[in-house]
Design an enzyme around this catalytic site. Structure first.
Site, short mmCIF file in Angstrom:
data_model
loop_
_atom_site.label_atom_id
_atom_site.label_comp_id
_atom_site.label_asym_id
_atom_site.label_seq_id
_atom_site.Cartn_x
_atom_site.Cartn_y
_atom_site.Cartn_z
CB SER A 1 -0.70 -0.01 1.31
OG SER A 1 -1.61 1.23 1.38
CE1 TYR B 1 -4.11 -2.18 4.96
CE2 TYR B 1 -3.40 0.06 4.75
CZ TYR B 1 -3.86 -0.90 4.18
OH TYR B 1 -4.08 -1.18 2.98
P1 NAP Z 1 -11.68 -5.26 0.30
O1 NAP Z 1 -12.58 -4.78 -0.58
O2 NAP Z 1 -12.14 -5.12 1.71
O3 NAP Z 1 -11.54 -6.96 -0.02
C1 NAP Z 1 -10.75 -7.86 1.13
C2 NAP Z 1 -10.69 -9.10 0.52
O4 NAP Z 1 -9.92 -9.79 1.25
C3 NAP Z 1 -12.09 -9.95 0.62
O5 NAP Z 1 -12.23 -11.00 -0.63
C4 NAP Z 1 -11.95 -10.76 1.86
O6 NAP Z 1 -12.78 -11.96 1.89
C5 NAP Z 1 -10.47 -11.02 1.91
N1 NAP Z 1 -9.92 -11.17 3.26
C6 NAP Z 1 -10.02 -10.51 4.07
N2 NAP Z 1 -9.41 -11.21 5.35
C7 NAP Z 1 -9.07 -12.48 4.78
C8 NAP Z 1 -8.12 -13.35 5.57
N3 NAP Z 1 -7.88 -13.50 6.67
N4 NAP Z 1 -8.10 -14.60 4.83
C9 NAP Z 1 -8.35 -14.52 3.28
N5 NAP Z 1 -8.99 -13.81 2.58
C10 NAP Z 1 -9.39 -12.50 3.53
O7 NAP Z 1 -10.12 -4.86 0.15
P2 NAP Z 1 -9.46 -4.33 -1.18
O8 NAP Z 1 -9.53 -2.81 -1.02
O9 NAP Z 1 -9.78 -4.99 -2.17
O10 NAP Z 1 -8.13 -4.73 -0.68
C11 NAP Z 1 -7.20 -5.51 -1.12
C12 NAP Z 1 -5.81 -5.41 -0.68
O11 NAP Z 1 -5.39 -4.22 -1.40
C13 NAP Z 1 -5.56 -5.44 0.61
O12 NAP Z 1 -4.42 -6.03 0.88
C14 NAP Z 1 -5.56 -3.83 0.99
O13 NAP Z 1 -4.53 -3.69 2.12
C15 NAP Z 1 -4.74 -3.43 -0.25
N6 NAP Z 1 -4.80 -2.00 -0.67
C16 NAP Z 1 -6.19 -1.26 -0.88
C17 NAP Z 1 -6.37 -0.04 -0.77
C18 NAP Z 1 -7.71 0.67 -1.10
O14 NAP Z 1 -7.54 1.90 -1.22
N7 NAP Z 1 -8.71 0.01 -1.35
C19 NAP Z 1 -5.09 0.71 -0.98
C20 NAP Z 1 -3.93 0.23 -0.61
C21 NAP Z 1 -3.96 -1.19 -0.59
P3 NAP Z 1 -14.31 -12.12 2.23
O15 NAP Z 1 -15.13 -11.29 1.09
O16 NAP Z 1 -14.61 -13.33 2.43
O17 NAP Z 1 -14.54 -11.11 3.25
#
Ligand code: NAP
Length: 248
Positions: free
Chosen positions: A143, A157
């Site tokens: 991130s 985080y």
């Molecule tokens: P999201 O929409 O909240 O989706 C999270 C995903 O992770 C869901 O599929 C969830 O499964 C799964 N998950 C959560 N805990 C888990 C575990 N313990 N084991 C297996 N699966 C798990 O998140 P996102 O925004 O797409 O983020 C994805 C990645 O990008 C993360 O690593 C996040 O830190 C990174 N990121 C995101 C942003 C942003 O702005 N969105 C920015 C920087 C980095 P369920 O559906 O079953 O709950």
């Protein structure tokens, strides 16, 4: 040889966009998720509708038993993994460090750091030429927070993502001779449900004036970079980072 990809946390957000794009690029896709079976099924059904191979497998990446079972199931159902995207990641309610308790810190570090290590371990065991494998590629989803620190929101985080950056550099060098490339993307302000977990679903609206491009990003804009890093076009790239933060 079939291209087989494991994407953790692929039921929603960046992981789901990556799953669709990977299928489009010819991978058989393992859509890992934690609890949201319905969302995972939707991704798998969408991929199958396009005529590609996908399975949904529930596993908590923070659990060693679950991760071992996940990779064993992939071996049986899709074949040997050739690409891993360590995407599953969580954050919690926005707060200052002085208010964070140990349980919260354990949860964040267990999913974001230990989960990525365990999945990378299982992938390396299968991909490394040292173990009789034919190579592969890993992309860690870090991130922009690892550079920015997320003060007043979630320093825990941000620090977990700092660990992912260091892991990317170290593991990339460790397995470079064994046919495995390891890189990371550093997204920021992507329009997904993760911001609701922090207690502010409309966070991007609030911060967008501080982003040089004056907008949030879309999950597909991250997925595109991930798929490039996994592809043969990135064959001499390892231990590298792509920032996808609109210039922040
Ligand atoms: P999201 O929409 O909240 O989706 C999270 C995903 O992770 C869901 O599929 C969830 O499964 C799964 N998950 C959560 N805990 C888990 C575990 N313990 N084991 C297996 N699966 C798990 O998140 P996102 O925004 O797409 O983020 C994805 C990645 O990008 C993360 O690593 C996040 O830190 C990174 N990121 C995101 C942003 C942003 O702005 N969105 C920015 C920087 C980095 P369920 O559906 O079953 O709950």
């Amino acid at each position: 040889m079939e291209k087989v990809i494991v994407i953790t946390g692929a039921s929603r957000g960046i992981g789901a966009a990556t799953a669709y794009l990977a299928a489009d690029k010819g991978y058989a896709v393992c859509v890992n998720y934690l609890r949201n079976q319905e969302a995972a099924k939707k991704v798998v059904d969408g991929i199958k509708k396009l005529g590609n191979k996908a399975i949904a497998l529930s596993a908590d990446v923070a659990s060693e038993t679950d991760v071992i079972a996940l990779f064993n199931s992939v071996d049986r159902q899709l074949g040997t993994v050739t690409a891993l995207v360590n995407n599953a990641g969580i954050l919690e309610q926005q707060m200052r460090v002085e208010n964070m308790d140990a349980n919260r810190l354990q949860r964040i570090l267990a999913t974001n750091i230990i989960g990525s290590f365990l999945c990378a371990r299982e992938a390396v065991k299968r991909m490394s030429t040292k173990h009789g494998g034919t190579g592969g590629a890993i992309v860690n989803v870090s991130s922009g927070a690892s550079r920015l620190g997320s003060p007043g929101e979630y320093v825990d985080y941000a620090a977990s993502k700092g660990a992912i950056d260091t892991m990317t550099i170290g593991l990339a060098k460790e397995v470079a001779e064994e046919g495995i490339r390891v890189n990371a993307v550093r997204p920021g302000f992507i329009d997904t449900e993760i911001h609701a977990s922090g207690g502010e679903p409309d966070r991007i609206e609030r911060v967008k004036e501080f982003i040089p491009m004056k907008r949030g990003g879309q999950a597909i804009e991250v997925a595109t970079a991930i798929l490039w890093l996994l592809s043969a076009e990135a064959s001499y790239t390892t231990g590298s980072f792509i920032d996808i933060t609109g210039g922040k």
